[in-house]
Design an enzyme around this catalytic site. Structure first.
Site, PDB file in Angstrom:
ATOM      1  N   HIS A   1      -1.832 -23.728  27.050  1.00  9.29           N
ATOM      2  CA  HIS A   1      -0.942 -23.772  28.216  1.00  9.29           C
ATOM      3  C   HIS A   1      -1.132 -25.041  29.040  1.00  9.29           C
ATOM      4  O   HIS A   1      -1.074 -25.023  30.268  1.00  9.29           O
ATOM      5  CB  HIS A   1      -1.119 -22.516  29.084  1.00  9.29           C
ATOM      6  CG  HIS A   1      -0.925 -21.250  28.301  1.00  9.29           C
ATOM      7  ND1 HIS A   1       0.289 -20.879  27.797  1.00  9.29           N
ATOM      8  CD2 HIS A   1      -1.814 -20.311  27.884  1.00  9.29           C
ATOM      9  CE1 HIS A   1       0.149 -19.751  27.123  1.00  9.29           C
ATOM     10  NE2 HIS A   1      -1.111 -19.396  27.156  1.00  9.29           N
TER      11      HIS A   1
ATOM     12  N   SER B   1       0.136 -14.455  27.726  1.00  2.81           N
ATOM     13  CA  SER B   1       0.060 -15.521  26.728  1.00  2.81           C
ATOM     14  C   SER B   1       0.594 -15.017  25.379  1.00  2.81           C
ATOM     15  O   SER B   1       1.752 -14.611  25.292  1.00  2.81           O
ATOM     16  CB  SER B   1      -1.377 -16.046  26.628  1.00  2.81           C
ATOM     17  OG  SER B   1      -1.436 -17.173  25.783  1.00  2.81           O
TER      18      SER B   1
END
Length: 305
Positions: free
Chosen positions: A190, A86
């Site tokens: 996300h 991430s």
């Protein structure tokens, strides 16, 4: 072959940067970055409480700064591959020479602010599911309207969505899942809930002048190596609203012949996954400067090889 990886949001804990600032030049470097992005990284890394550093706009630049500081403390290291989970992908982009340190921190500051704004629109969150069959779990999440936002491998999937959907998941776990653990993050990262942040990050990316990676850069999107700096940045932009496929990243490490993996500060999460998914690969997490000597020894072994 040595892989250098950087953790994502949720790895931070109160005071975790304190011992790192005793290293030569570290406090000065952190002060310069703080001035550049308008955020007191030293305060948040040494004095702020858990709630303060859970704030997305704070946590993300803090994690990138920690990764860069700890990697610099390793000395001259050229890994065979780099990757980040991430927000750790921005740290990895700096490791690979795609972005310089200041550009990476400027981008992550804008990313954190944009994602915090997007998260404020709807009350959302994320929960880790431990155990279970991936296909069964994903189908169950979709039935509840949740997104499998992180497919981490080693029996772990992270669900993201509205808080009421996550509450329904607590009450109705997928078959085979042992535990559902709420994560210390402030939104459904996300997922489609982050679409406004993609637009903001795309504008910020226009100001960058990325270089092509100097080492193999493995992307969260699909676990593939990316050879173009422009493509790396494009993937960093889209990544905030797309799932993280760390399982595929680890498969690529294996295909590349990885024999050791070092996770920069605040390490622990990714080495834990690697221990389960990459048998035979030596793992080391940088948690404090006390871990540096062992890391340097591991690097020296691989340099000699």
């Amino acid at each position: 072959m040595l892989v250098l990886v950087a953790p994502g949001q949720g790895a931070q804990t109160p005071g975790f940067l304190t011992p790192w600032l005793d290293l030569p030049g570290a406090a000065e470097r952190l002060a310069a970055w703080s001035d550049a992005i308008g955020l007191d990284l030293a305060h948040y890394g040494t004095q702020a409480d858990a709630d303060a550093i859970r704030d997305t706009a704070v946590a993300q630049p803090l994690l990138v700064a920690a990764g860069l500081l700890s990697a610099a403390a390793l000395g001259d290291v050229t890994p065979g591959a780099v990757a980040g989970h991430s927000v750790g992908e921005i740290t990895a982009a700096a490791f690979a020479g795609v972005l310089d340190d200041t550009a990476a921190l400027s981008l992550v500051r804008k990313r954190g602010l944009a994602m915090a704004d997007a998260a404020a629109v709807t009350r959302t969150g994320m929960s880790a599911l431990l155990g279970g069959d991936p296909e069964t779990t994903v189908a169950h999440l979709e039935k509840l309207g949740l997104t499998p936002a992180n497919v981490n491998g080693a029996g772990q999937i992270v669900a993201a969505g509205k808080l009421e959907q996550l509450a329904a998941l607590e009450a109705d776990k997928p078959e085979g899942v042992r535990r559902v653990v709420a994560l210390k993050v402030a939104g459904a990262f996300h997922t489609v809930h982050m679409a406004p942040a993609v637009e903001a990050l795309a504008r910020a990316a226009e100001e960058l002048s990325p270089a092509d990676p100097r080492v193999t850069y493995v992307s969260n999107r699909d676990g593939q190596a990316v050879a173009s700096g422009a493509e790396v940045v494009s993937r960093l932009v889209g990544q905030v609203a797309n799932p993280v496929r760390w399982d595929l990243c680890m498969e690529t490490f294996q295909k590349l012949g990885a024999t050791a993996l070092i996770e920069v500060c605040p390490g622990g999460t990714l080495t834990g996954l690697a221990k389960r998914a990459l048998p035979g690969v030596t793992t080391l997490a940088l948690k404090t400067p006390d871990d540096l000597d062992a890391a340097r020894e591991l690097i020296a072994e691989h340099s000699a090889a």
